[in-house]
Design a protein around this motif. Structure first.
Motif: not given
Length: 161
Positions: A15-22, A32-39, A50-59
């Motif tokens: 099985a895979i836990d689908p609730t939090s995969f990244c 690591t950044l918070p899942d919600k809120g400002p990035s 200076i935050a741009g359009s690619s200020d974070f990525e998901r892993l």
């Protein structure tokens, strides 16, 4: 604390836990950044980032239940190893999941029963509770990553992927 050698096992995904995969990380410093809120990353922001359009990525950070011939246990699969299972980046899968809300659950169903050779190691962090997947190798010669099957299932992507 003693460092044990990585362990290589033949296992089946139960099985895979689908609730939090990244999770989100700063695209500059990988913090690591918070899942919600400002990035905005506090570390980079303090250094003039200076935050741009690619200020974070998901892993990827995927919890898997796997079975060997002797037992069933949970392992954690981070980005490099998880890309083998999913066939795309965590950002790509996240965007796909926004358009197809049940795709994380479906990915678990697609990968359920697949056999892999996995190399596992003890976590570096003493507080971590799961073995880490260092590498994963599909044992079925015609294995197809989850995203390929999901694109067929949802009728998107075509052969341009």
């Amino acid at each position: 604390m003693d460092r044990e050698e990585p362990l290589t096992v033949i296992c089946t995904v139960v099985a895979i836990d689908p609730t939090s995969f990244c999770y989100r990380v700063c695209s500059v410093c990988d913090k690591t950044l918070p899942d919600k809120g400002p990035s905005l990353c506090q570390f980079c922001n303090m250094k003039g980032f200076i935050a741009g359009s690619s200020d974070f990525e998901r892993l990827y950070r995927v919890l898997l239940s796997v079975a060997t011939e002797n037992k069933v246990f949970v392992v954690i699969c981070f980005d490099r190893a998880a890309r083998v299972l999913f066939g795309c980046s965590a950002d790509e899968f996240f965007e796909f999941s926004k358009l197809n809300p049940l795709s994380a659950v479906a990915a678990g169903k697609v990968l359920e029963g697949e056999m892999f050779q996995m190399t596992l190691s003890k976590p570096k962090n003493g507080n971590a509770q799961y073995l880490r997947v260092v590498s994963v190798f599909p044992l079925r010669s015609d294995f197809s990553p989850a995203i390929n099957t999901l694109k067929k299932l949802y009728g998107v992507g075509g052969s341009s992927s």
